[in-house]
Scaffold this active site. Structure first.
Site, PDB file in Angstrom:
ATOM      1  N   CYS A 128     -23.125   8.206  -0.830  1.00 46.50           N
ATOM      2  CA  CYS A 128     -22.676   8.770  -2.100  1.00 46.50           C
ATOM      3  C   CYS A 128     -22.474  10.275  -1.958  1.00 46.50           C
ATOM      4  O   CYS A 128     -22.801  10.857  -0.918  1.00 46.50           O
ATOM      5  CB  CYS A 128     -23.672   8.453  -3.207  1.00 46.50           C
ATOM      6  SG  CYS A 128     -25.166   9.453  -3.155  1.00 46.50           S
ATOM      7  N   ASP A 533      17.496   3.974  -8.763  1.00 46.53           N
ATOM      8  CA  ASP A 533      18.772   3.817  -8.088  1.00 46.53           C
ATOM      9  C   ASP A 533      19.379   2.481  -8.513  1.00 46.53           C
ATOM     10  O   ASP A 533      18.661   1.518  -8.766  1.00 46.53           O
ATOM     11  CB  ASP A 533      18.556   3.860  -6.575  1.00 46.53           C
ATOM     12  CG  ASP A 533      19.868   3.781  -5.833  1.00 46.53           C
ATOM     13  OD1 ASP A 533      20.715   4.653  -6.062  1.00 46.53           O
ATOM     14  OD2 ASP A 533      20.041   2.844  -5.033  1.00 46.53           O
TER      15      ASP A 533
END
Length: 843
Positions: A128, A533
């Site tokens: 951690c 596109d």
């Protein structure tokens, strides 16, 4: 594809093809669409402008680097040593789209890393941010250490330094109570040990019994300083608290204010005050919370590892010989181990070489990427593309590692060895992505650096000032100060973000959506505009010839088609291929070579046939090289109004024919665009086609005509995205290869159909592995869900601390309640983050 794909293997943005590459792969780029390189996308000569914008790598990931990617490069060149390589300043043109070297994900500069050596370590005890902060503080004290990078989920740390060897680094790591295992650049982290060992489980169980019994005895009236209570409390602390106390001592030695130091101070303070049962409960509850946290992180880690484990560990390899007795294939001569002389033997996939022949029985997973040689079958590729429907495969088709064979027996030839398959690259990209710090994580870390010292000072003031001012006895206020000291730990707050981000990345990968980091996962919900596109993204990208109009009485429609096909022969452009295919189907005439064939970037192509000058291309080409007469103009307007794309055939300064081609919209395009608009996005369609054709297609897709920008050259597309970005965050959806400049300018670049393109997988910020538009709304939804979970976690972590602080000031708090609240908050935020993993891949 052009040969530059491999050189971009791990860049964050595409390098536009060079003019030479473009000329080799596609000689014809006109028709108002530009080159497609076989993708069926509508891009007008991206290469003409692409290299001018500096979006590609100026090097090919050689052994010496002048940049840092913030993740592990998959170097194809090999290393002469185990786990270090040198960074030099000679490659100063790092792509702005690199995963961490880009403006989107700032990292260390070339100058800072010039001449440094990089070492990778597996840190078994690093779970951690507490351990990360301890390592960071200790290693930055070493002279010669330049930069540190941490991958908490995989417990990997990268150190960039200017030391003669790494002995001081390993000694510094050992000084923090952790051990370092060197890793090679391309080596994955070792398989993790069980998150919680059997012996630890037993120790924690016995410690829990002892601590709870001591607390019960105290509540039952036994004296807290009595021998039975002290004995049980000491037993609980020795069995369940020694690791915490040892880490607290290490933190104290290194002047690091972390949770282990705070807990150790709280335990010592409770013992000094005679609160033995409280001290035991604090130690046990904290140890229990760390154990549960390790189990939760292991689940997130396993979700990432599961990607790379989809492919089998062994493969059936052909090992027979040719008729002349010579060995056939890289594994020839190996004993098949079968009495019937079966030419196939099962070996580990790591030993299979490129070009080997494999057998894939029905029901088994494909072990490596390759091509079908014999047999037909349907394969489930859901693990890679998110597409649940089986895909039919025949000889010549591509096979992907990890896909499941249906009911047909297949023979395949290996094209990608272990570590280089699409599945391996996906797993590596996700692992690299989760190691990057998302903006929310950086904010939480900055907040925690302020929050913890402030609360510790408040705890000290609470313990000392009231009794000094005569507002009670020292015992009561010191106890309240200890409770507030425990509350000062921001563990739940800090751990919630990486677990949530990793869960979101893993959930996306299960659906065939590869996100290159928490930065882009968070940015997706912030997008205001999405530019798409047209050809190959909103349409099928497979145009077909629908009509030929001749404007020369001596030229038949068939002759016009034949002339156009001669000019287009050899081109990879989808429109050119459609014209050549139509000629082959209708006329079947041989295509004689064309003299002086020359590509006209953004316009079309010119050449000489039978001594006459011809040209084929878009309307710009026609108006530059010929006079467009009224009949041709009227016919062109009528065809464009129907949504057709036109190729203009010119001879000697006259338009002699028009060839009309049509593409069809994707079936899911219209409903997907409607859903995206419902999610609050402004949609813009970019096209190199004539405006009338683009508007006709937009109408079929349900888009207003003002959402159409056409006709656009590559530079125009780049400018269009830049203009959209000025209004707010913008995403660009394309093929990830030919949209290089425009996609590099967008805040988030999204590549479609990345499973079919190695470059697209590596270059986009987000890669949709399947050619499926419906994944876009799913991606936006996931981004919003991730943001909601992050907000919930922050409120939960801080809310519980505020409640306990209030109870403490009211005289109702206790040490074990504070620890329970901290442990409960840590557990709840981790489990809440893991909820995102419920997004299973399609069945």
């Amino acid at each position: 594809m052009a040969s530059h794909d491999h050189d971009q293997a791990l860049s964050g943005r595409p390098s536009p093809p060079t003019p030479q590459q473009s000329d080799q792969s596609d000689r014809h780029h006109g028709h108002g669409h530009g080159h497609g390189h076989g993708h069926g996308h509508e891009h007008e000569h991206e290469h003409e402008h692409g290299h001018e914008h500096g979006h590609g790598h100026g090097h090919s990931h050689s052994h010496r680097h002048g940049h840092i990617d913030g993740h592990d490069h998959k170097h194809e060149h090999g290393h002469a040593h185990a786990h270090a390589h040198t960074h030099a300043s000679e490659s100063a043109c790092c792509s702005p789209g690199d995963l961490t070297a880009s403006p989107k994900a700032p990292a260390f500069t070339d100058a800072e890393l010039a001449g440094t050596t990089r070492n990778r370590y597996y840190i078994g005890g690093m779970d951690c941010p507490t351990e990360e902060a301890l390592l960071r503080r200790r290693l930055t004290q070493e002279s010669g250490v330049v930069a540190l990078q941490f991958d908490l989920i995989n417990r990997v740390m990268d150190v960039h330094h200017r030391l003669p060897d790494d002995a001081p680094l390993r000694a510094a790591i050992a000084d923090t109570g952790m051990t370092a295992e060197p890793l090679a650049d391309t080596s994955p982290p070792p398989a993790p040990m069980p998150a919680v060992s059997r012996s630890l489980r037993w120790r924690m169980a016995v410690a829990g019994v002892a601590a709870i019994t001591a607390e019960v005895l105290a509540f039952a009236g036994w004296h807290e300083a009595g021998l039975p209570v002290i004995a049980l409390s000491v037993a609980a602390m020795l069995l369940g608290g020694l690791p915490t106390l040892r880490k607290g001592w290490i933190a104290l030695r290194s002047f690091t204010l972390n949770i282990h130091l705070l807990m150790s101070l709280a335990v010592i303070g409770a013992v000094v005050l005679g609160q033995w049962p409280e001290a035991a409960m604090v130690v046990w509850l904290f140890g229990l919370s760390e154990m549960i946290e390790s189990l939760s992180l292991a689940r997130a880690r396993d979700a990432i590892r599961a990607l790379s484990q989809l492919a089998p560990e062994t493969a059936w390899v052909k090992t027979d010989t040719t008729t002349d007795g010579k060995s056939e294939g890289p594994h020839a001569g190996m004993n098949s181990g079968t009495a019937g002389g079966d030419p196939f033997t099962r070996i580990p996939v790591e030993q299979v070489r490129a070009g080997s022949i494999l057998r894939v029985p029905p029901g088994e997973r494909v072990p490596l990427d390759g091509q079908v040689l014999q047999g037909r079958s349907s394969l489930n590729e859901a693990a890679l593309t998110g597409e649940a429907m089986p895909v039919d495969k025949a000889p010549g088709d591509r096979l992907l590692a990890g896909s499941v064979n249906g009911d047909g027996l297949l023979l395949m030839q290996v094209t990608s060895i272990k570590g280089q398959t699409l599945l391996d690259r996906m797993a590596q990209a996700v692992q690299q992505a989760q190691s990057q710090r998302a903006p929310s994580q950086a904010f939480i870390d900055r907040f925690a650096r302020v929050y913890t010292p402030v609360v510790v000072l408040a705890a000290l003031a609470l313990a000392v000032l009231p009794p000094l001012l005569g507002f009670g006895d020292w015992h009561a206020w010191l106890y309240k100060g200890l409770v507030l000291l425990v509350i000062a730990c921001p563990c739940a707050l800090v751990i919630s973000t990486p677990v949530t981000i990793v869960s979101g990345l893993a959930a996306a990968a299960r659906r065939g959506i590869l996100i290159k980091g928490g930065l882009y996962l968070e940015k997706m919900r912030q997008l205001r505009t999405l530019a798409l596109d047209k050809t190959g993204t909103l349409t099928e990208g497979r145009p077909a010839l629908v009509a030929v109009h001749s404007f020369d009485a001596a030229l038949s429609e068939d002759d016009a088609l034949h002339l156009a096909a001669r000019l287009d022969a050899g081109s990879a452009h989808p429109l050119a291929q459609a014209i050549v295919a139509a000629q082959a189907e209708r006329l079947r005439r041989p295509l004689a070579p064309v003299d002086h064939l020359q590509n006209q970037p953004g316009l079309g192509i010119t050449g000489e046939m039978e001594g006459q000058a011809y040209a084929l291309g878009n309307e710009r080409l026609a108006r530059q090289h010929a006079t467009v007469e009224e009949p041709a103009q009227r016919a062109a307007e009528a065809l464009q109004a129907q949504g057709h794309t036109l190729a203009w055939l010119l001879r000697g300064g006259r338009v002699i024919a028009l060839l009309a081609l049509a593409d069809t919209p994707r079936p899911a395009a219209a409903p997907t665009l409607a859903r995206l608009r419902a999610q609050g996005l402004d949609l813009v369609m970019l096209s190199g086609d004539h405006r009338a054709s683009a508007e006709a297609m937009a109408t079929r897709l349900g888009l207003p005509t003002q959402a159409v920008q056409a006709p656009l050259l590559p530079q125009d597309k780049l400018d269009a995205v830049a203009a959209l970005a000025a209004r707010g965050p913008v995403g660009m959806v394309g093929d990830g290869v030919n949209d290089a400049p425009a996609m590099a300018r967008a805040d988030v670049a999204i590549a479609m159909g990345a499973a079919g393109s190695a470059t697209a997988l590596e270059t986009a910020d987000v890669a949709l592995m399947g050619d499926d538009l419906t994944q876009l709304p799913v991606l936006i939804d996931l981004s919003h869900r991730t943001a909601r979970v992050l907000t919930q976690n922050i409120v939960l972590a801080l809310g519980l601390k505020v409640v306990v602080a209030g109870l403490t000031l009211a005289g109702l708090g206790s040490l074990w309640l504070a620890v329970l609240a901290d442990a409960g908050a840590s557990l709840l935020v981790v489990l809440n983050g893991l909820r995102l993993l419920r997004d299973q891949r399609p069945s």
